[in-house]
Design a protein around this motif. Structure first.
Motif, short mmCIF file in Angstrom:
data_model
loop_
_atom_site.label_atom_id
_atom_site.label_comp_id
_atom_site.label_asym_id
_atom_site.label_seq_id
_atom_site.Cartn_x
_atom_site.Cartn_y
_atom_site.Cartn_z
N PHE A 13 20.72 -11.97 5.25
CA PHE A 13 21.91 -12.70 4.78
C PHE A 13 21.95 -12.90 3.28
O PHE A 13 22.91 -13.43 2.74
N SER A 14 20.87 -12.55 2.60
CA SER A 14 20.84 -12.74 1.15
C SER A 14 19.85 -11.77 0.52
O SER A 14 18.64 -11.89 0.70
N GLU A 15 20.38 -10.83 -0.27
CA GLU A 15 19.48 -9.80 -0.83
C GLU A 15 18.59 -10.35 -1.93
O GLU A 15 17.72 -9.65 -2.43
N ARG A 16 18.80 -11.59 -2.33
CA ARG A 16 17.96 -12.20 -3.37
C ARG A 16 16.72 -12.87 -2.77
O ARG A 16 15.81 -13.26 -3.48
N ARG A 17 16.76 -13.09 -1.45
CA ARG A 17 15.66 -13.84 -0.81
C ARG A 17 14.84 -12.92 0.09
O ARG A 17 15.35 -11.98 0.68
N THR A 18 13.56 -13.27 0.25
CA THR A 18 12.70 -12.53 1.18
C THR A 18 13.09 -12.87 2.61
O THR A 18 13.43 -14.02 2.90
N ASP A 19 13.04 -11.89 3.48
CA ASP A 19 13.23 -12.14 4.91
C ASP A 19 12.31 -13.30 5.32
O ASP A 19 11.11 -13.27 5.01
N PRO A 20 12.85 -14.31 6.00
CA PRO A 20 12.02 -15.49 6.33
C PRO A 20 10.71 -15.13 7.04
O PRO A 20 9.70 -15.81 6.85
N HIS A 21 10.71 -14.04 7.81
CA HIS A 21 9.49 -13.66 8.52
C HIS A 21 8.38 -13.28 7.54
O HIS A 21 7.19 -13.36 7.87
N TYR A 22 8.76 -12.84 6.34
CA TYR A 22 7.77 -12.37 5.35
C TYR A 22 7.65 -13.27 4.13
O TYR A 22 6.91 -12.95 3.19
N SER A 23 8.36 -14.42 4.12
CA SER A 23 8.36 -15.24 2.90
C SER A 23 6.98 -15.84 2.62
O SER A 23 6.59 -15.96 1.45
N ALA A 24 6.22 -16.17 3.67
CA ALA A 24 4.87 -16.71 3.42
C ALA A 24 3.99 -15.64 2.78
O ALA A 24 3.17 -15.94 1.89
N GLU A 25 4.16 -14.40 3.19
CA GLU A 25 3.37 -13.32 2.59
C GLU A 25 3.75 -13.13 1.12
O GLU A 25 2.89 -12.89 0.27
N ALA A 26 5.06 -13.22 0.83
CA ALA A 26 5.52 -13.07 -0.56
C ALA A 26 4.89 -14.16 -1.44
O ALA A 26 4.39 -13.87 -2.53
N ARG A 27 4.89 -15.40 -0.92
CA ARG A 27 4.31 -16.51 -1.70
C ARG A 27 2.81 -16.29 -1.91
O ARG A 27 2.28 -16.54 -2.99
N LEU A 28 2.16 -15.82 -0.88
CA LEU A 28 0.72 -15.59 -0.96
C LEU A 28 0.40 -14.54 -2.03
O LEU A 28 -0.49 -14.72 -2.87
N VAL A 29 1.15 -13.44 -2.02
CA VAL A 29 0.91 -12.37 -3.00
C VAL A 29 1.10 -12.91 -4.42
O VAL A 29 0.25 -12.71 -5.30
N ARG A 30 2.19 -13.64 -4.62
CA ARG A 30 2.46 -14.15 -5.97
C ARG A 30 1.42 -15.20 -6.36
O ARG A 30 1.00 -15.25 -7.52
N GLY A 31 0.97 -15.97 -5.38
CA GLY A 31 -0.09 -16.96 -5.66
C GLY A 31 -1.39 -16.29 -6.07
O GLY A 31 -2.20 -16.89 -6.79
N LEU A 32 -1.60 -15.08 -5.62
CA LEU A 32 -2.81 -14.33 -5.98
C LEU A 32 -2.61 -13.55 -7.28
O LEU A 32 -3.47 -12.76 -7.68
N GLY A 33 -1.44 -13.72 -7.90
CA GLY A 33 -1.16 -13.03 -9.16
C GLY A 33 -0.53 -11.66 -8.98
O GLY A 33 -0.40 -10.90 -9.95
N GLY A 34 -0.12 -11.34 -7.77
CA GLY A 34 0.50 -10.04 -7.51
C GLY A 34 2.01 -10.07 -7.68
O GLY A 34 2.61 -11.14 -7.77
N ASP A 35 2.60 -8.89 -7.73
CA ASP A 35 4.06 -8.78 -7.88
C ASP A 35 4.69 -8.34 -6.55
O ASP A 35 4.07 -7.59 -5.79
N THR A 36 5.92 -8.78 -6.33
CA THR A 36 6.67 -8.38 -5.14
C THR A 36 8.04 -7.85 -5.56
O THR A 36 8.52 -8.17 -6.66
N ALA A 37 8.64 -7.06 -4.70
CA ALA A 37 10.03 -6.63 -4.90
C ALA A 37 10.65 -6.49 -3.51
O ALA A 37 9.92 -6.38 -2.52
N LEU A 38 11.98 -6.53 -3.46
CA LEU A 38 12.67 -6.55 -2.16
C LEU A 38 13.35 -5.23 -1.84
O LEU A 38 13.86 -4.55 -2.73
N VAL A 39 13.31 -4.87 -0.56
CA VAL A 39 14.01 -3.67 -0.09
C VAL A 39 14.91 -4.07 1.08
O VAL A 39 14.75 -5.13 1.68
N ASP A 40 15.86 -3.20 1.36
CA ASP A 40 16.90 -3.47 2.36
C ASP A 40 16.52 -2.75 3.66
O ASP A 40 16.74 -1.54 3.79
N HIS A 41 15.94 -3.49 4.59
CA HIS A 41 15.45 -2.89 5.82
C HIS A 41 16.58 -2.27 6.64
O HIS A 41 16.44 -1.17 7.19
#
Ligand code: ADP
Ligand code: MG
Length: 298
Positions: A13-41
């Protein structure tokens, strides 16, 4: 080489936000200093790979995907569209197919995984003759299960998964055809028949889906996380990995999962299935930092 970026699906519903199923993973990666980007499944599934990667910054270099399962053709198109933007999926399309589809990994794991045969699933190809031949290759009698190259219908165990007796061909055909019918357009590859083994934790053959499996996550041939299977997040088995490790290395894929179950007859741990680590689901409530730390360090 720059650290790999982790690509995740965006919220439908929003291409600016991570799919809720994967948002915890996105936060974890960024918390570890990693980068994320979004794709349109949805666009990847619809065959619109170039559109699907429009939000991926050009020139990122190496990338891993963490998201919903993709058919192997969609993954290959994803890889090409990313390459055109200067991004390289660290699991090649060939590597993805090898880990994601049973025929891709079966020969490497033969003997350590239930004996299996497969046949094409095109309309009319699941004939009694084809099933008889397949059943014969599995010894012709005893229990079995049916699945496609990727998934079973374990939640419709009696109706479309468990085959009580391979010698009862009409009953085999009934379960297999119901499986094909229920999978419909989502049937991946073809039909697989596998010998059934009683695993520890099951009360009876019909309880197969309640088996407590361990999901082991491997990076470059090393186990980086052993957790419960997502279906049984409260049960953490401790599998012996000595026999599995050389097989994972032989498969040659950098990031894979193996689901292991303990044979009830004392025959040790068996590989129930292999998966591509990018599209395997994580169990809830398990500490997974080590897994993501090894992904961004790869
Ligand atoms: N050969 C087998 N013998 C006994 N149980 C099996 C066998 N194959 C699958 N199962 C049971 O069915 C479940 C689903 O099978 P699996 O191959 O993991 O498919 P899925 O991709 O749908 O998870 C497994 O978790 C296991 O409990
Ligand atoms: Mg499974």
């Amino acid at each position: 080489m720059p650290a790999p970026t982790i690509l995740l699906p965006h919220d439908p519903f929003s291409e600016r936000r991570t799919d809720p199923h994967y948002s915890a993973e996105a936060r974890l990666v960024r918390g570890l200093g990693g980068d994320t980007a979004l794709v349109d499944h949805d666009a990847l599934l619809a065959g619109r790979a170039v559109h699907a990667v429009r939000l991926v910054p050009a020139g990122l270099g190496p990338v891993w995907y963490r998201g919903w399962m993709l058919p192997v053709e969609a993954y290959a198109a994803f890889g090409r569209a990313l390459a055109d933007r200067g991004c390289q999926l660290l699991t090649t399309p060939a590597g993805y197919a090898a880990a994601h589809e049973l025929p891709g990994w079966y020969r490497t794991f033969e003997g350590a995984t239930p004996d299996s045969v497969w046949l094409p699933a095109g309309s009319g190809s699941v004939t009694l003759g084809a099933l008889e031949q397949a059943a014969g290759q599995l010894g012709g009698s005893g229990p079995a299960i049916v699945k496609d190259f990727v998934k079973s219908r374990k939640h419709e165990w009696e109706e479309a998964c468990f085959i009580p007796e391979l010698a009862d061909l009409p009953a085999v055909a009934r379960v297999v055809r119901r499986f094909v019918e229920l999978q419909g357009e989502f049937l991946a590859g073809g039909v697989v028949l596998r010998r059934f083994h009683a695993f520890a934790g099951a009360t009876e053959p019909g309880g197969g889906a309640r088996v407590a499996e361990a999901r082991v996550w491997w990076m470059d041939g090393e186990p980086v996380l052993t957790g419960p299977h997502p279906d049984t997040p409260g049960v953490l088995p401790e599998p012996d990995l000595a026999a599995v490790r050389p097989l994972v290395r032989a498969l040659g894929c950098r990031f894979v999962t193996t689901d292991l179950a303990l044979r009830a007859d004392g025959g040790g741990w068996m590989v129930v299935e292999v998966g591509d680590g990018q599209v395997s689901d994580l169990p809830r409530g398990t500490e997974v930092s080590a897994l993501f730390a090894s992904l961004i360090a790869a």
